[in-house]
Design an enzyme around this catalytic site. Structure first.
Site, PDB file in Angstrom:
ATOM      1  N   GLU A   1      -7.438  -2.477  -6.534  1.00  0.00           N
ATOM      2  CA  GLU A   1      -6.170  -3.440  -6.254  1.00  0.00           C
ATOM      3  C   GLU A   1      -6.710  -4.702  -6.225  1.00  0.00           C
ATOM      4  OE1 GLU A   1      -3.103  -2.380  -3.472  1.00  0.00           O
ATOM      5  OE2 GLU A   1      -2.361  -4.254  -3.335  1.00  0.00           O
TER       6      GLU A   1
ATOM      7  N   LYS B   1       0.111   0.257   5.398  1.00  0.00           N
ATOM      8  CA  LYS B   1      -0.534   0.668   3.973  1.00  0.00           C
ATOM      9  C   LYS B   1      -1.232  -0.580   3.776  1.00  0.00           C
ATOM     10  CE  LYS B   1      -0.941   0.273  -0.644  1.00  0.00           C
ATOM     11  NZ  LYS B   1      -1.473  -1.027  -1.501  1.00  0.00           N
TER      12      LYS B   1
ATOM     13  N   ASP C   1     -14.944   9.916   4.294  1.00  0.00           N
ATOM     14  CA  ASP C   1     -13.723  10.476   3.879  1.00  0.00           C
ATOM     15  C   ASP C   1     -12.298   9.803   3.895  1.00  0.00           C
ATOM     16  OD1 ASP C   1     -11.929  12.438   3.248  1.00  0.00           O
ATOM     17  OD2 ASP C   1     -13.038  14.068   4.056  1.00  0.00           O
TER      18      ASP C   1
ATOM     19  N   HIS D   1      -0.570 -12.850  -5.214  1.00  0.00           N
ATOM     20  CA  HIS D   1      -0.927 -11.277  -5.784  1.00  0.00           C
ATOM     21  C   HIS D   1      -0.932 -11.778  -7.566  1.00  0.00           C
ATOM     22  CE1 HIS D   1      -1.129  -7.452  -4.630  1.00  0.00           C
ATOM     23  NE2 HIS D   1      -0.432  -6.960  -5.728  1.00  0.00           N
TER      24      HIS D   1
END
Ligand code: MEV
Length: 438
Positions: free
Chosen positions: A85, A280, A296, A393
């Site tokens: 991202e 998130k 992991d 962004h």
């Protein structure tokens, strides 16, 4: 197209690619070319990657970037991040720089305990089972001695084993709930091996227990597996400074900024829809370092979100306050990480990432990962409560759109100049490229 295949795993890599290309593509040669384009020239390196998983066709690249200037407990780190991202690495780097001159990140380990369980069915009461368990408990440690010897030498091992009665929730269901210290390894293999031995010992010893009825002697082990929920393997990361020190180019009213920031965190504390997105953002930072260091990320994700809901309602992982003119922003996060074993000694880029971090212990890595998560959260909330997220962004996204359209150097220059002081939207960039090409 819509067909099953048998013996796929037995095909060679070349044959697998051909089958996929011919079954799913109108132009198989083109598909084959793309898949093979990502093969490494170095056959040995390629084989190493092929063997990480099964039915490998090719490699799937993710970019690896660096967020420098992380001052954590007075030491500077350049943090390797693997993520697809745009904006994430830039945001981490920006937040790291911001806090590096305001006292840096303070981190500490709250606990390092890992958990594993043997889930079993016993056709009797806890009154019968508990004394039996207490009597045979030393045998669990003795039987696992060959597995725990090396871990014990490193100062880790099995911490404790408890019997838990779960019959009020599920008939006949009991657990051996075991806790472990796995030192610098994530410990999944170690824990699972110990648990499978516990299960074997439990079944075997119960089968000859004289105080048990034949039904009680016949214990059914349903499964033995570690838990990725590690509420006692937790690290804290914190930043704080006097409110007026928050001032900089885009924060000209630090008190108002700090108050709005705290309000944004409080919203994530009480509102699940916001909490999920808030967390998130934290995971953008956490996962990227977890991936770069060969850990992991699914285990970490599962554990972190369970932790975020530990009080019965999903909530923000981070918290913020202003007290006596001091702004403080912090987070506790459960992280079961390893810096030895697993992919850490196999993947050449993981070795490089760990080297960049100064070959950290698992505890040190937990602190770096938590600081990166907090930095990411700070960067997101700072944008959200000031300019809005889209400004930064979309500037980053602009580059992706230019790549998608395979823009020439000249087209890039024109488009970038135009959008230097314009709002970037996907449509407006596409329109401009199309106009240029007309
Ligand atoms: C985007 O990947 C992450 C954010 O949505 C996080 C947040 O809203 O706090 C910007």
């Amino acid at each position: 197209m819509n067909q099953a295949v048998s013996g796929f795993s037995k095909l060679s890599k070349e044959e697998k690619i051909q089958w996929i290309a011919q079954t799913y593509f109108n132009t198989p040669a083109e598909a084959e070319k793309i898949l093979k384009q990502y093969w490494n020239q170095d056959a040995k390196l390629q084989q190493l990657h092929d063997e990480f998983i099964e039915n490998t066709l090719t490699n799937f690249y993710l970019p690896m970037g660096i967020a420098p200037n992380f001052n954590i407990n007075g030491r500077y780190y350049s943090v390797p991040m693997v993520i697809e991202e745009s904006s994430v690495v830039a945001a981490a780097a920006k937040a790291a720089k911001f806090w590096s001159t305001r006292g840096g990140f303070k981190t500490s380990i709250i606990g390092t305990e890992k958990i594993g369980q043997v889930h079993f069915l016993f056709q009797g009461s806890i009154e019968k089972l508990q004394p039996f368990f207490d009597k045979i408990k030393p045998q669990f440690f003795e039987a696992t001695e060959p597995i725990t010897r090396n871990m014990n030498k490193r100062g880790g091992g099995i911490l404790d084993i408890e019997l838990r009665d779960k019959t009020s929730e599920l008939a006949n269901y009991f657990q051996l709930h075991a806790t472990f210290d796995t030192k610098d390894s994530m410990g999944a293999n170690f824990i699972n091996s110990c648990l499978e031995q516990f299960a074997k010992t439990l079944r075997e010893v119960a089968a000859t227990e004289e105080s048990f009825t034949p039904d009680e002697q016949n214990i059914t082990v349903v499964m033995s597996i570690l838990s990725n929920y590690v509420p006692n393997c937790v690290v804290r990361a914190e930043v704080s400074c006097p409110v007026e020190d928050l001032a900089e180019k885009k924060i000209d009213e630090p008190q108002a900024f700090a108050e709005k920031f705290v309000q944004a965190v409080k919203i994530a504390e009480i509102e699940t829809f916001r909490a999920v997105t808030h967390n998130k953002g934290i995971m953008n930072g956490i996962d990227a370092v977890v991936l770069a260091t060969g850990n992991d990320f699914r285990a970490v994700e599962a554990g972190v979100h369970a932790y975020a809901a530990r009080n019965g309602k999903y909530s923000s992982l981070s918290h913020a306050k202003i007290e006596n003119g001091i702004f403080t922003f912090w987070m506790d996060v459960p992280l079961a990480l390893g810096t030895v074993g697993g992919l850490t000694s196999l993947h050449p880029l993981v070795k490089v990432a760990l080297e960049i971090l100064g070959k950290p212990s698992a505890q040190e890595l937990m602190q770096v990962v938590a600081a990166t998560g907090l930095a990411q959260n700070f960067a997101a909330l700072r944008s959200l409560t000031t300019t809005g997220i889209q400004e930064g962004h979309m500037k980053m996204h602009l580059n992706n759109i230019l790549n998608q359209f395979q823009a020439t150097a000249e087209e890039r220059k024109i488009v970038l100049t135009h959008f230097a002081d314009q709002t970037v939207t996907h449509a407006s960039v596409v329109e401009m490229i199309e106009n240029l090409r007309r």
